[in-house]
Design a protein around this motif. Structure first.
Motif, PDB file in Angstrom:
ATOM      1  N   THR A   1      -3.444  -3.894  -4.726  1.00 60.56           N
ATOM      2  CA  THR A   1      -4.861  -4.235  -4.807  1.00 60.56           C
ATOM      3  C   THR A   1      -5.669  -3.069  -5.342  1.00 60.56           C
ATOM      4  O   THR A   1      -5.219  -1.922  -5.359  1.00 60.56           O
ATOM      5  CB  THR A   1      -5.409  -4.634  -3.425  1.00 60.56           C
ATOM      6  OG1 THR A   1      -5.285  -3.503  -2.542  1.00 60.56           O
ATOM      7  CG2 THR A   1      -4.638  -5.803  -2.845  1.00 60.56           C
ATOM      8  N   GLY A   2      -6.892  -3.363  -5.757  1.00 61.74           N
ATOM      9  CA  GLY A   2      -7.872  -2.350  -6.116  1.00 61.74           C
ATOM     10  C   GLY A   2      -7.401  -1.360  -7.160  1.00 61.74           C
ATOM     11  O   GLY A   2      -6.691  -1.708  -8.111  1.00 61.74           O
TER      12      GLY A   2
ATOM     13  N   PRO B   1      -2.437 -10.619  -7.872  1.00 64.05           N
ATOM     14  CA  PRO B   1      -3.517 -10.570  -6.884  1.00 64.05           C
ATOM     15  C   PRO B   1      -3.806 -11.970  -6.349  1.00 64.05           C
ATOM     16  O   PRO B   1      -3.468 -12.977  -6.990  1.00 64.05           O
ATOM     17  CB  PRO B   1      -4.706 -10.061  -7.710  1.00 64.05           C
ATOM     18  CG  PRO B   1      -4.442 -10.613  -9.086  1.00 64.05           C
ATOM     19  CD  PRO B   1      -2.941 -10.599  -9.260  1.00 64.05           C
ATOM     20  N   ASN B   2      -4.412 -12.060  -5.177  1.00 61.47           N
ATOM     21  CA  ASN B   2      -4.997 -13.343  -4.793  1.00 61.47           C
ATOM     22  C   ASN B   2      -6.429 -13.385  -5.330  1.00 61.47           C
ATOM     23  O   ASN B   2      -6.932 -12.390  -5.871  1.00 61.47           O
ATOM     24  CB  ASN B   2      -4.931 -13.563  -3.272  1.00 61.47           C
ATOM     25  CG  ASN B   2      -5.705 -12.521  -2.480  1.00 61.47           C
ATOM     26  OD1 ASN B   2      -6.794 -12.082  -2.874  1.00 61.47           O
ATOM     27  ND2 ASN B   2      -5.153 -12.111  -1.346  1.00 61.47           N
TER      28      ASN B   2
ATOM     29  N   GLU C   1     -12.678  -8.627  -6.151  1.00 62.88           N
ATOM     30  CA  GLU C   1     -13.037  -7.227  -5.900  1.00 62.88           C
ATOM     31  C   GLU C   1     -12.802  -6.375  -7.142  1.00 62.88           C
ATOM     32  O   GLU C   1     -13.647  -5.540  -7.500  1.00 62.88           O
ATOM     33  CB  GLU C   1     -12.210  -6.696  -4.735  1.00 62.88           C
ATOM     34  CG  GLU C   1     -12.505  -5.248  -4.380  1.00 62.88           C
ATOM     35  CD  GLU C   1     -11.621  -4.741  -3.262  1.00 62.88           C
ATOM     36  OE1 GLU C   1     -11.580  -3.515  -3.055  1.00 62.88           O
ATOM     37  OE2 GLU C   1     -10.961  -5.570  -2.594  1.00 62.88           O
ATOM     38  N   MET C   2     -11.684  -6.586  -7.806  1.00 61.00           N
ATOM     39  CA  MET C   2     -11.375  -5.768  -8.979  1.00 61.00           C
ATOM     40  C   MET C   2     -12.300  -6.057 -10.155  1.00 61.00           C
ATOM     41  O   MET C   2     -12.553  -5.187 -10.985  1.00 61.00           O
ATOM     42  CB  MET C   2      -9.907  -5.983  -9.394  1.00 61.00           C
ATOM     43  CG  MET C   2      -8.915  -5.316  -8.461  1.00 61.00           C
ATOM     44  SD  MET C   2      -7.215  -5.445  -9.031  1.00 61.00           S
ATOM     45  CE  MET C   2      -6.850  -7.171  -8.646  1.00 61.00           C
TER      46      MET C   2
ATOM     47  N   ASP D   1       2.507  -5.807  -7.065  1.00 59.01           N
ATOM     48  CA  ASP D   1       1.723  -6.617  -6.131  1.00 59.01           C
ATOM     49  C   ASP D   1       0.945  -5.646  -5.257  1.00 59.01           C
ATOM     50  O   ASP D   1       1.426  -5.180  -4.221  1.00 59.01           O
ATOM     51  CB  ASP D   1       2.641  -7.506  -5.289  1.00 59.01           C
ATOM     52  CG  ASP D   1       1.861  -8.447  -4.377  1.00 59.01           C
ATOM     53  OD1 ASP D   1       0.621  -8.421  -4.417  1.00 59.01           O
ATOM     54  OD2 ASP D   1       2.503  -9.194  -3.622  1.00 59.01           O
TER      55      ASP D   1
ATOM     56  N   GLU E   1      -9.292 -13.383  -3.950  1.00 60.19           N
ATOM     57  CA  GLU E   1     -10.244 -12.457  -3.335  1.00 60.19           C
ATOM     58  C   GLU E   1     -10.036 -11.040  -3.855  1.00 60.19           C
ATOM     59  O   GLU E   1     -11.002 -10.308  -4.126  1.00 60.19           O
ATOM     60  CB  GLU E   1     -10.101 -12.510  -1.813  1.00 60.19           C
ATOM     61  CG  GLU E   1     -10.532 -13.854  -1.217  1.00 60.19           C
ATOM     62  CD  GLU E   1     -10.283 -13.935   0.272  1.00 60.19           C
ATOM     63  OE1 GLU E   1      -9.476 -13.118   0.777  1.00 60.19           O
ATOM     64  OE2 GLU E   1     -10.878 -14.809   0.925  1.00 60.19           O
ATOM     65  N   GLU E   2      -8.792 -10.630  -3.988  1.00 61.62           N
ATOM     66  CA  GLU E   2      -8.500  -9.313  -4.551  1.00 61.62           C
ATOM     67  C   GLU E   2      -8.943  -9.233  -6.008  1.00 61.62           C
ATOM     68  O   GLU E   2      -9.455  -8.199  -6.456  1.00 61.62           O
ATOM     69  CB  GLU E   2      -7.001  -9.025  -4.433  1.00 61.62           C
ATOM     70  CG  GLU E   2      -6.533  -8.885  -2.992  1.00 61.62           C
ATOM     71  CD  GLU E   2      -5.037  -9.022  -2.826  1.00 61.62           C
ATOM     72  OE1 GLU E   2      -4.532  -8.694  -1.735  1.00 61.62           O
ATOM     73  OE2 GLU E   2      -4.357  -9.473  -3.777  1.00 61.62           O
TER      74      GLU E   2
ATOM     75  N   SER F   1       0.826  -1.198   0.000  1.00 63.69           N
ATOM     76  CA  SER F   1       0.000   0.000   0.000  1.00 63.69           C
ATOM     77  C   SER F   1       0.865   1.256   0.000  1.00 63.69           C
ATOM     78  O   SER F   1       2.088   1.198   0.171  1.00 63.69           O
ATOM     79  CB  SER F   1      -0.925  -0.004   1.216  1.00 63.69           C
ATOM     80  OG  SER F   1      -0.158  -0.061   2.407  1.00 63.69           O
TER      81      SER F   1
END
Length: 302
Positions: A164-165, A181-182, A188-189, A162, A184-185, A135
């Protein structure tokens, strides 16, 4: 050369307890201290696998000096920028029926310090790899990844992201070599719900990221293994390593490091994915980031 950037490194202080009572004095059964941060983790595992890298980012205060000294002792090359105030984070990990995290904020990163980082990145050349992971601290512009990739665009540098979002989605137009991403990520995307066993759905969403610009998409899926959608049109599945989960922190970073090490050695995506899965598994089965011997032992089982 592989370069990693960690904007907000930390000392990770893990404390193990048999019980915990809020407002009371609690005593640990044991403690562990290590330097952390996604880019730093990648550099450490690369070093353990015999691949040269250089860790970049920002450090401050006595905690920052401890991180710098720790990496030097490990043999990991670094070129961090020392900030004039504050201190690098201490993140507390409470180990009790799972893990509860208390993460520090970290120091303010000044505009001058950010310009210094840009200057270091200007030295990257064709064939180098740049890993941006994690992040963005609140003191930095939220498009800092985009700014970095825009500055280096067209130089033949491989970008690995590496994140997210929106942080990830906004850099895809710069054609990163690898995003990780994993599932779950990825869900979301893509605005959907993906089960880790939904190979078709995961493949479709990974290809949607390719359509936006990503060259290769590596999706980690916990116990279901990993899936790699390559720029040459292949979809490669890799079963998960089998072992007892000890600590998941750094497993994804280790997968990135293993993948890069495998690709650098062989130029083969399947071999890179296999080594990535072994490195991720070896870290998950260890109290700390995996050593070379641990990765090789897991590799033999895949």
């Amino acid at each position: 050369m592989i370069y990693t950037v960690t904007f907000n490194p930390a000392l990770d202080y893990a404390v193990y307890l048999d019980s915990f009572e809020l407002g009371a004095t609690n005593r640990t059964t044991r403690e562990e201290l290590r330097c952390g941060g996604k880019g730093i983790n990648v550099s450490i595992v690369l070093h353990n696998l015999g691949v040269e890298s250089r860790a970049l980012g920002f450090l401050a205060g006595f905690t920052g000096e401890t991180i710098r000294a720790w990496l030097t002792e490990l043999g990991v090359a670094s070129d961090f920028i020392t900030l004039p105030g504050g201190m690098s984070r201490i993140n507390v990990k409470l180990k009790l029926d799972g893990e509860t995290e208390i993460n520090g904020q970290g120091p303010d990163i000044t505009p001058d310090a950010l310009e210094t980082l840009y200057g270091k990145l200007e030295k990257l050349r064709e064939g180098d790899t740049l890993v941006l992971a994690g992040s963005i601290p609140a003191t930095l512009p939220d498009d800092v990844y985009e700014r970095i990739l825009a500055r280096l665009e067209g130089r033949g540098v491989r970008f690995v992201v590496d994140a997210t979002g929106e942080l990830l989605l906004n850099v895809l137009r710069y054609r990163p070599f690898l995003v990780k991403p994993n599932h779950e990520e990825l869900s979301e995307m893509c605005g959907t719900v993906l089960d880790s066993a939904d190979t078709a759905g995961i493949r479709a969403c990974a290809r949607a990221l390719q359509e936006k610009g990503a060259r290769n998409v590596l999706v980690s899926m916990a116990g279901a293994g990993a899936l790699l959608v390559t720029e040459d049109g292949r979809c490669i599945r890799q079963a998960a390593a089998r072992g007892e989960l000890v600590n998941s922190v750094g497993a994804g970073d280790s997968m990135v490091a293993g993948f890069l090490a495998g690709f650098q050695r062989t130029g083969d995506y399947r071999a890179a994915l296999r080594l990535g899965a072994a490195a991720g598994g070896a870290t998950a089965f260890s109290a700390a980031l995996a050593t070379r011997s641990q990765v090789e032992a897991v590799l033999e089982t895949l």
